[in-house]
Design a protein around this motif. Sequence first.
Motif, PDB file in Angstrom:
ATOM      1  N   GLU A  29       5.075  -5.510  -7.013  1.00 55.43           N
ATOM      2  CA  GLU A  29       4.699  -4.398  -7.893  1.00 55.43           C
ATOM      3  C   GLU A  29       3.278  -3.942  -7.598  1.00 55.43           C
ATOM      4  OE1 GLU A  29       4.328  -1.394 -10.537  1.00 55.43           O
ATOM      5  OE2 GLU A  29       6.168  -2.324  -9.824  1.00 55.43           O
ATOM      6  N   LEU A  30       2.359  -4.889  -7.379  1.00 60.10           N
ATOM      7  CA  LEU A  30       0.987  -4.522  -7.048  1.00 60.10           C
ATOM      8  C   LEU A  30       0.936  -3.782  -5.712  1.00 60.10           C
ATOM      9  CD1 LEU A  30      -2.003  -4.417  -7.602  1.00 60.10           C
ATOM     10  CD2 LEU A  30      -2.179  -6.779  -6.774  1.00 60.10           C
ATOM     11  N   ALA A  31       1.695  -4.232  -4.736  1.00 55.68           N
ATOM     12  CA  ALA A  31       1.731  -3.545  -3.437  1.00 55.68           C
ATOM     13  C   ALA A  31       2.247  -2.116  -3.616  1.00 55.68           C
ATOM     14  CB  ALA A  31       2.589  -4.317  -2.446  1.00 55.68           C
ATOM     15  N   ALA A  32       3.277  -1.934  -4.425  1.00 58.41           N
ATOM     16  CA  ALA A  32       3.815  -0.593  -4.677  1.00 58.41           C
ATOM     17  C   ALA A  32       2.772   0.282  -5.373  1.00 58.41           C
ATOM     18  CB  ALA A  32       5.089  -0.681  -5.515  1.00 58.41           C
ATOM     19  N   ALA A  33       1.998  -0.300  -6.280  1.00 59.18           N
ATOM     20  CA  ALA A  33       0.950   0.456  -6.974  1.00 59.18           C
ATOM     21  C   ALA A  33      -0.164   0.838  -6.003  1.00 59.18           C
ATOM     22  CB  ALA A  33       0.392  -0.361  -8.134  1.00 59.18           C
ATOM     23  N   ILE A  34      -0.490  -0.042  -5.072  1.00 66.70           N
ATOM     24  CA  ILE A  34      -1.501   0.267  -4.055  1.00 66.70           C
ATOM     25  C   ILE A  34      -1.031   1.431  -3.188  1.00 66.70           C
ATOM     26  CG2 ILE A  34      -2.567  -0.617  -1.924  1.00 66.70           C
ATOM     27  CD1 ILE A  34      -2.744  -3.361  -3.396  1.00 66.70           C
ATOM     28  N   ILE A  35       0.211   1.407  -2.794  1.00 63.12           N
ATOM     29  CA  ILE A  35       0.776   2.484  -1.971  1.00 63.12           C
ATOM     30  C   ILE A  35       0.769   3.799  -2.747  1.00 63.12           C
ATOM     31  CG2 ILE A  35       2.931   3.306  -0.926  1.00 63.12           C
ATOM     32  CD1 ILE A  35       3.421   0.266  -0.234  1.00 63.12           C
ATOM     33  N   ALA A  36       1.161   3.758  -4.019  1.00 60.77           N
ATOM     34  CA  ALA A  36       1.167   4.972  -4.842  1.00 60.77           C
ATOM     35  C   ALA A  36      -0.250   5.512  -5.023  1.00 60.77           C
ATOM     36  CB  ALA A  36       1.800   4.691  -6.206  1.00 60.77           C
ATOM     37  N   ALA A  37      -1.218   4.627  -5.180  1.00 64.87           N
ATOM     38  CA  ALA A  37      -2.610   5.067  -5.324  1.00 64.87           C
ATOM     39  C   ALA A  37      -3.085   5.768  -4.055  1.00 64.87           C
ATOM     40  CB  ALA A  37      -3.509   3.870  -5.643  1.00 64.87           C
ATOM     41  N   LEU A  42      -6.325   8.314  -3.347  1.00 62.05           N
ATOM     42  CA  LEU A  42      -7.426   7.383  -3.550  1.00 62.05           C
ATOM     43  C   LEU A  42      -7.779   6.763  -2.206  1.00 62.05           C
ATOM     44  CD1 LEU A  42      -6.426   7.506  -6.583  1.00 62.05           C
ATOM     45  CD2 LEU A  42      -7.387   5.228  -6.728  1.00 62.05           C
ATOM     46  N   LYS A  43      -9.043   6.604  -1.949  1.00 64.92           N
ATOM     47  CA  LYS A  43      -9.492   5.981  -0.712  1.00 64.92           C
ATOM     48  C   LYS A  43      -9.255   4.471  -0.810  1.00 64.92           C
ATOM     49  CE  LYS A  43     -13.176   9.321  -0.024  1.00 64.92           C
ATOM     50  NZ  LYS A  43     -14.613   9.522   0.010  1.00 64.92           N
ATOM     51  N   PRO A  44      -9.034   3.816   0.324  1.00 60.67           N
ATOM     52  CA  PRO A  44      -8.859   2.357   0.284  1.00 60.67           C
ATOM     53  C   PRO A  44     -10.021   1.641  -0.407  1.00 60.67           C
ATOM     54  CG  PRO A  44      -8.147   3.189   2.397  1.00 60.67           C
ATOM     55  CD  PRO A  44      -8.777   4.351   1.661  1.00 60.67           C
ATOM     56  N   SER A  45     -11.245   2.135  -0.239  1.00 58.21           N
ATOM     57  CA  SER A  45     -12.385   1.498  -0.906  1.00 58.21           C
ATOM     58  C   SER A  45     -12.293   1.650  -2.423  1.00 58.21           C
ATOM     59  CB  SER A  45     -13.705   2.075  -0.390  1.00 58.21           C
ATOM     60  OG  SER A  45     -13.771   3.469  -0.634  1.00 58.21           O
ATOM     61  N   GLU A  46     -11.716   2.759  -2.890  1.00 57.68           N
ATOM     62  CA  GLU A  46     -11.528   2.954  -4.331  1.00 57.68           C
ATOM     63  C   GLU A  46     -10.428   2.026  -4.861  1.00 57.68           C
ATOM     64  OE1 GLU A  46     -12.571   7.593  -5.090  1.00 57.68           O
ATOM     65  OE2 GLU A  46     -10.757   7.189  -3.933  1.00 57.68           O
ATOM     66  N   ILE A  47      -9.393   1.867  -4.062  1.00 57.30           N
ATOM     67  CA  ILE A  47      -8.291   0.976  -4.449  1.00 57.30           C
ATOM     68  C   ILE A  47      -8.806  -0.454  -4.555  1.00 57.30           C
ATOM     69  CG2 ILE A  47      -6.091  -0.006  -3.696  1.00 57.30           C
ATOM     70  CD1 ILE A  47      -5.542   2.748  -2.337  1.00 57.30           C
ATOM     71  N   GLN A  48      -9.613  -0.842  -3.596  1.00 60.26           N
ATOM     72  CA  GLN A  48     -10.128  -2.207  -3.545  1.00 60.26           C
ATOM     73  C   GLN A  48     -10.903  -2.573  -4.807  1.00 60.26           C
ATOM     74  OE1 GLN A  48     -12.730  -2.975  -0.257  1.00 60.26           O
ATOM     75  NE2 GLN A  48     -13.488  -4.852  -1.177  1.00 60.26           N
TER      76      GLN A  48
END
Length: 76
Positions: A29-37, A42-48
């Motif tokens: 679920e977290l991986a899916a949320a990262i992909i959706a973000a 959203l930039k990877p640095s923002e996701i992090q």
Amino acid sequence: MTDDAKEAARARLRRAAARVKKHEDERKELAAAIIAARQADLKPSEIQEDVPYDRNHVGRILKAAGLTHPKGKRDA
């Protein structure tokens, strides 16, 4: 080993297996949320900033989803 000890061991195995399955479901679920973000720009640095993963792990998740660009090949 007695039958009671065997049954206790099997019960412990079932409980542990259920916890691992729940953890795997939450991780997916977290991986899916990262992909959706990332798809929401959203930039990877923002996701992090919002996940318990370092930038390398976030990058691996995005790469597996085909959401990374090789250096120098970015679309404006």
